[in-house]
Scaffold this active site. Sequence first.
Site, PDB file in Angstrom:
ATOM      1  N   GLU A   1      31.832  11.249  38.914  1.00 22.59           N
ATOM      2  CA  GLU A   1      32.713  12.169  38.190  1.00 22.59           C
ATOM      3  C   GLU A   1      32.509  13.596  38.682  1.00 22.59           C
ATOM      4  O   GLU A   1      33.476  14.340  38.893  1.00 22.59           O
ATOM      5  CB  GLU A   1      32.449  12.094  36.693  1.00 22.59           C
TER       6      GLU A   1
ATOM      7  N   GLN B   1      37.757  47.861  52.111  1.00 18.07           N
ATOM      8  CA  GLN B   1      36.525  47.084  52.149  1.00 18.07           C
ATOM      9  C   GLN B   1      36.213  46.457  50.790  1.00 18.07           C
ATOM     10  O   GLN B   1      35.719  45.320  50.723  1.00 18.07           O
ATOM     11  CB  GLN B   1      35.365  47.977  52.591  1.00 18.07           C
TER      12      GLN B   1
END
Length: 344
Positions: free
Chosen positions: A206, A243
């Site tokens: 799972e 940036q």
Amino acid sequence: MLRRPVESALLAEAGVFTLPAATEYGGLAQSVVTTMGVLEELGFACRDGGLVFSACTQLASSVIPVNRFGKPALKATVLPALCDGSMIGAHAISEPAAGSDAMAMTTTATVRDEQVVLNGTKAFVSNGPIADIVVVYAKAEDGGLTAVVVPTDTPGVVRGRPIEKMGLRTSPLCELFLDDVRVPAHNVLSSPGNGYFVLDYVMKREILFSFVANVGEIRRRIDDVTEYTCGHSQFGQPLSTFQAVSHQIVEMRMNHDTARKWLYDTAVRLMNNRDITTDIAFSKIIASEAAVSSAHTAVRLLGGYGYMREYGIEKDLRNAVAGTIYSGSTEVQKNKLASLLNLT
């Protein structure tokens, strides 16, 4: 997986539910890694996170345990229908007072005259409102666990109303009430009292299935954010050239690649019969936290558009939070790792 004919039929037609099942029951007998590869692409391509989660639940909760631990008669009855999508599966593990502590559950499974009698209450059953069968984990007479396939039309099975959630809203959830529910003894997976082994087998898969689908979603999120920041300008230049923006996208990619590597490396170790107790815990933490982080970053970088429901990014964030809770929360996984590292 809501009963939406087009979407359910598309998943079934694509063979998603057949992947791990044996060929004699309509499956493709594919490996864990191959199944993960398909689910990763499903997560990437499908923007309905609830539907993807329900598909993973169908595979992990029902197809996997019935295929591995079911008696021949049960397999012949259930597996073909699970594979072709005409039957929806779920599993019932958690209880109102027993979540991550499976051994604290109070639901009982008693074997009587070739029947199993179940009594108790289960919580947080994904796919529960629409499931045709539920794999119920209950306390056995010997103190262990027993895993039993229970058709939801069995007398004594009562489903609670669908429960509204923060995210994954298209994956229906409910409680399940069992009052002297009787099913044939051959519906027991493996053998009575051996349910913890079944549960361990299921939960590893799972985690691998659900979170590799999340990795696909993260990859799509990176593409969306990259396209937006490269195509939108502020102060005379594309957002991506700042940036402060580009570094966040780089971190999204780093987290994606790290989560993907952990999940696939763990799957390979599983297929090679290696102990993956620590690997699966690390994988779950890294992937679930990466999903939340990437969704949060996407909301911020898209600004006002990220916050609007119209664009679906805020939905990604709500969906991702669930991953830090289900299949053993981040905190539970860290407790497990601390114990394995002899810190407690």
